[in-house]
Enzyme design. Structure first.
Site, PDB file in Angstrom:
ATOM      1  CB  CYS A 117      -8.500 -41.706  27.599  1.00 25.35           C
ATOM      2  SG  CYS A 117     -10.188 -41.611  28.191  1.00 25.35           S
ATOM      3  CG  HIS A 257     -10.198 -45.995  25.364  1.00 21.54           C
ATOM      4  ND1 HIS A 257      -9.282 -46.701  26.114  1.00 21.54           N
ATOM      5  CD2 HIS A 257     -10.540 -44.919  26.116  1.00 21.54           C
ATOM      6  CE1 HIS A 257      -9.080 -46.068  27.274  1.00 21.54           C
ATOM      7  NE2 HIS A 257      -9.825 -44.976  27.292  1.00 21.54           N
ATOM      8  CD  GLU A 258     -12.785 -42.005  25.308  1.00 23.73           C
ATOM      9  OE1 GLU A 258     -13.498 -41.916  26.338  1.00 23.73           O
ATOM     10  OE2 GLU A 258     -11.549 -41.819  25.333  1.00 23.73           O
ATOM     11  CG  HIS A 261     -14.173 -44.639  29.527  1.00 26.99           C
ATOM     12  ND1 HIS A 261     -13.560 -45.225  30.615  1.00 26.99           N
ATOM     13  CD2 HIS A 261     -13.183 -44.043  28.798  1.00 26.99           C
ATOM     14  CE1 HIS A 261     -12.242 -44.990  30.546  1.00 26.99           C
ATOM     15  NE2 HIS A 261     -11.987 -44.291  29.455  1.00 26.99           N
TER      16      HIS A 261
HETATM   17 ZN   LIG Z   1     -10.249 -43.703  28.796  1.00 27.46          ZN
END
Ligand SMILES: [Zn+2]
Ligand SMILES: *[C@@H]1O[C@H](CO)[C@@H](O)[C@H](O)[C@H]1NC(C)=O
Ligand SMILES: *[C@@H]1O[C@H](CO)[C@@H](O)[C@H](O)[C@H]1NC(C)=O
Ligand SMILES: [Zn+2]
Length: 304
Positions: A117, A257-258, A261
């Site tokens: 990432c 995952h994103e 964030h």
């Molecule tokens: Zn990340």
């Protein structure tokens, strides 16, 4: 005469070859191998080896090195393995469950070359992961989060480059959001066409108008911004798939995952966690782990 014709034929053939090759020469993907530091394996403090500046740039990009805080620093962009680089490598190793030797041993070089990432692991000196113990989930400086009256978030698809069509993307993005919705008070829905949305999702290539340029195939796969920016970009130059082989990257794993964030989680040091920074091609890592759930609930509280 026959000779002349075949000579012309050859010319025409060469011309055709050049015409077909030209676009691929002009528009070839940037940095076919974006980050190859294999030859630096074994480097350690005191050495000067061509290419070490790439490691400095890598560690700077992901938050481990801060030559920029001290522009007068003599070794900022050269190939000298200095004290600062050694301590940055140690911190990188601690952060990835590797023995903190401070040298570029084989495990460390392998880890650095893994696809990952684009969000830095360390965002501010004050939030540095401490040495010794394994720290788990992490938040952005100031615990950036969506305000308390904002628990229904909308998203939209907006790409700079068409890589995967929206019909294919829609169900997997919806499943990725559903996993976070299941453990929080958030609900997520695609915005009505033309309506303003909280989050936008799309594919972009190279420099694309935000703070971080993508790097072509390999290396950085995607990035997303902390609350309440609501931007999640896939690197258009990866081999994306809904069902990856060993040379492809799983769209859904990266989405889960994103979204972490987008909600305010940073990278975790727990390798099993969704919020761990790197991914193997072919890897399917779609389910939230205890560390991810604990992290998001620490930030926003338990769902009621
Ligand atoms: Zn990340
Ligand atoms: C880093 O921390 C300092 C001091 O706590 C703060 O003033 C600064 O805004 C932070 N930087 C970022 C990028 O959050
Ligand atoms: C993309 O797939 C091709 C064909 O399988 C492979 O040769 C290439 O290395 C892959 N690219 C990346 C960045 O993994
Ligand atoms: Zn971007």
């Amino acid at each position: 005469m026959a000779l002349k014709i075949s000579f012309l034929g050859l010319q025409a053939f060469l011309l055709l070859v050049i015409m077909f090759m030209l676009p691929s020469l002009l528009f070839s993907k940037p940095n076919g191998r974006s980050f190859d530091i294999q030859h630096l394996e074994g480097c350690q403090k005191g050495q000067k080896v061509k290419g070490l500046n790439q490691v400095k740039q890598y560690l700077e990009r992901f938050g481990y090195l801060h030559y920029n805080d001290d522009p007068a620093h003599a070794n900022a962009n050269d190939d000298v393995f200095d004290d600062l680089l050694e301590s940055a490598v140690k911190e990188y190793q601690l952060n990835h469950q590797l023995k903190p030797t401070g040298s570029l041993n084989s495990m460390t070089v392998k880890q650095m070359m893994k696809p990952r990432c684009g969000v830095p692991d360390i965002i501010n000196d004050t939030t540095r992961m401490s040495s010794g113990t394994v720290s788990h989930f992490a938040f952005y400086p100031g615990n950036r989060q969506w305000p308390p009256d904002k628990r229904s978030l909308t998203y939209t698809f907006l790409s700079g480059v068409e890589v995967i069509d929206v019909q294919t993307l829609r169900p997997l993005i919806s499943r990725a959001f559903a996993r976070w919705a299941a453990v929080t008070q958030f609900t997520f829905a695609e915005a009505q066409a033309g309506a303003k949305s909280d989050i936008s999702i799309g594919f972009y290539r190279g420099a694309h108008g935000d703070t971080e340029s993508f790097d072509g195939p390999g290396g950085v796969l995607a990035h997303a911004y902390a609350p309440t920016i609501g931007v999640f970009h896939y690197d258009a130059d990866e081999n994306w798939s809904t069902n990856p082989t060993t040379t492809e990257i799983d769209l859904e794993s990266i989405a889960v995952h994103e979204i972490g964030h987008l909600l305010g989680l940073r990278h975790s040091q727990i390798t099993e966690a969704i919020m761990y920074s790197s991914f193997r091609p072919g890897e399917r890592k779609r389910e939230l782990q205890a560390d991810d759930v604990q992290g998001i609930r620490t930030l926003y509280g338990l769902p009621t």
